[in-house]
Design an enzyme around this catalytic site. Structure first.
Site, PDB file in Angstrom:
ATOM      1  N   GLY A 142       0.803  -1.212   0.000  1.00 16.90           N
ATOM      2  CA  GLY A 142       0.000   0.000   0.000  1.00 16.90           C
ATOM      3  C   GLY A 142       0.838   1.264   0.000  1.00 16.90           C
ATOM      4  N   CYS A 143       0.182   2.397  -0.198  1.00 17.98           N
ATOM      5  CA  CYS A 143       0.916   3.662  -0.324  1.00 17.98           C
ATOM      6  C   CYS A 143       1.557   4.089   0.991  1.00 17.98           C
ATOM      7  CB  CYS A 143      -0.007   4.754  -0.866  1.00 17.98           C
ATOM      8  SG  CYS A 143      -1.533   4.995   0.074  1.00 17.98           S
ATOM      9  N   TYR A 144       0.780   4.121   2.083  1.00 22.78           N
ATOM     10  CA  TYR A 144       1.363   4.487   3.377  1.00 22.78           C
ATOM     11  C   TYR A 144       2.458   3.498   3.795  1.00 22.78           C
ATOM     12  CZ  TYR A 144      -2.111   8.141   4.541  1.00 22.78           C
ATOM     13  OH  TYR A 144      -2.869   9.284   4.577  1.00 22.78           O
ATOM     14  N   THR A 201       4.374   1.711   1.903  1.00 18.93           N
ATOM     15  CA  THR A 201       5.536   1.867   1.029  1.00 18.93           C
ATOM     16  C   THR A 201       6.421   3.012   1.501  1.00 18.93           C
ATOM     17  OG1 THR A 201       4.473   0.907  -0.918  1.00 18.93           O
ATOM     18  CG2 THR A 201       6.281   2.450  -1.308  1.00 18.93           C
ATOM     19  N   ALA A 202       5.851   4.192   1.654  1.00 23.42           N
ATOM     20  CA  ALA A 202       6.647   5.343   2.081  1.00 23.42           C
ATOM     21  C   ALA A 202       7.233   5.118   3.470  1.00 23.42           C
ATOM     22  CB  ALA A 202       5.787   6.602   2.072  1.00 23.42           C
TER      23      ALA A 202
END
Length: 355
Positions: free
Chosen positions: A158-160, A162-163
């Site tokens: 997911g995006c959160y 990943t970062a």
């Protein structure tokens, strides 16, 4: 011979970002885009940016052409991938899933956080996790299995997560995190991260000129971050919504262990650069510099900044990505490149929009 691919859920924000990337990809041929709501409409009518570029038309999710693709990208909400992935795998189609359905290794954890039983645990047991910089072995194994004739499933991070994980993982892996201490994550995302369907929070009149926390202590990306970092029950994750179209900035506060008490910013930067050596999409900034969402927008890049608070014995890591690209569609294409034996940079933007 080109690699034929399709996108299910192509009219959503992550889906249309996939279409943008795949339409320009030198090796993948995009042959099917589905959207039940937009079936029968031309891509260029729904998204005029594609006028003169593509003559594709949206079809329904049951488009039989999907079964003849080499790979299908699922840009659908959770549970929808549970329904779609088994049939595609059975048909010999490799699947790159952007939803949460196959990310969590333990189906009981999935049921706890998503409130529904996991109905494809056999696929879950053999899925690869799609975060190339941290799970390269998973993807290399999937590539070998696909080359041997097996259809494979990749669950893209997911995006959160990943970062956050790209920022925190090297420090945790190095043993810099104090044992038993909580790792505190404050992250800010653009509105496209909430999906195309508007609600009271994402409506223009609510989101414009406003920043707010949401899902505090209960956001579903929490167990995924804990799983990646190997910190069960130790991540305090607070997401925020900002009036941006694209962009995600995650700041991770890591209490330092006794062994890392004398860590300097210069040493941290050197270690991170060595950790990510050879990974073209991760850029570790010089000591004293912090990333900005504008510096990665439109690209598959992740920029990481590091700072040390010696008095509080805290490492502060800030990580910026484009939530639609490295946080979703770009990551899926990067994983597909690897699984199909291509250079992981193939078809992906390395440089952000400078203005």
């Amino acid at each position: 011979m080109s690699i034929k691919v399709g996108v299910v859920g192509a009219a959503g924000y992550a889906g249309i970002e996939l279409v943008r990337l795949l339409a320009q990809h030198p090796e993948f041929e995009l042959v099917a885009i589905t959207s039940n709501a937009d079936a029968g409409q031309a891509l260029s009518d729904v998204y005029p940016a594609f006028a003169g570029v593509s003559d594709l038309v949206f079809t329904a999710h049951d488009d039989p052409r999907l079964a003849s693709c080499d790979a299908v990208f699922l840009a659908v909400p959770h549970t929808a991938a549970l329904a779609a992935a088994p049939g595609l795998i059975e048909a010999g189609v490799s699947v790159f899933d952007l939803s949460a359905d196959f990310r969590l290794s333990d189906p009981a954890v999935y049921e706890e956080w998503y409130g529904t039983p996991h109905t494809a645990t056999d696929l879950l047991a053999r899925r690869a996790f799609g975060l190339p910089e941290l799970f390269g072995d998973d993807l290399a194994d999937a590539a070998a299995r696909r080359a041997a004739g097996e259809a494979v499933l990749v669950a893209c991070a997911g995006c959160y997560p990943t970062a956050t994980s790209l920022g925190a993982y090297p420090a945790v892996d190095a043993g810099w995190a104090a044992e038993g201490a909580a790792v505190v994550v404050d992250a800010v995302s653009g509105v496209t991260g909430a999906g195309k369907s508007a609600n009271a929070r994402t409506h223009f009149c609510s989101a414009d000129g406003n920043v707010e926390a949401y899902g505090v202590c209960r956001h579903r990306h929490t167990p995924e971050i804990e799983q990646i970092l190997g910190l069960p029950g130790r991540v305090v994750f607070t997401p925020h919504l900002a009036p941006l179209k694209r962009g995600l900035l995650s700041t991770v506060n890591i209490p330092l262990s006794d062994a890392a008490a004398g860590l300097t910013e210069e040493a941290a930067v050197a270690y991170y650069r060595d950790f990510y050596a050879g990974r073209p999409f991760v850029r570790v900034l010089d000591a004293g510099r912090m990333p900005k969402t504008a510096s990665v927008a439109g690209s598959n890049a992740c920029q990481i900044g590091l700072a040390v608070n010696p008095h509080a014995r805290m490492l502060v890591v800030t990580s910026a990505i484009d939530n639609l690209c490295k946080g979703a569609a770009g990551q899926a294409v990067q994983c597909a490149d690897i699984v199909f034996g291509l250079d992981e940079r193939c078809g992906l933007p390395l440089v952000a929009l400078p203005v």
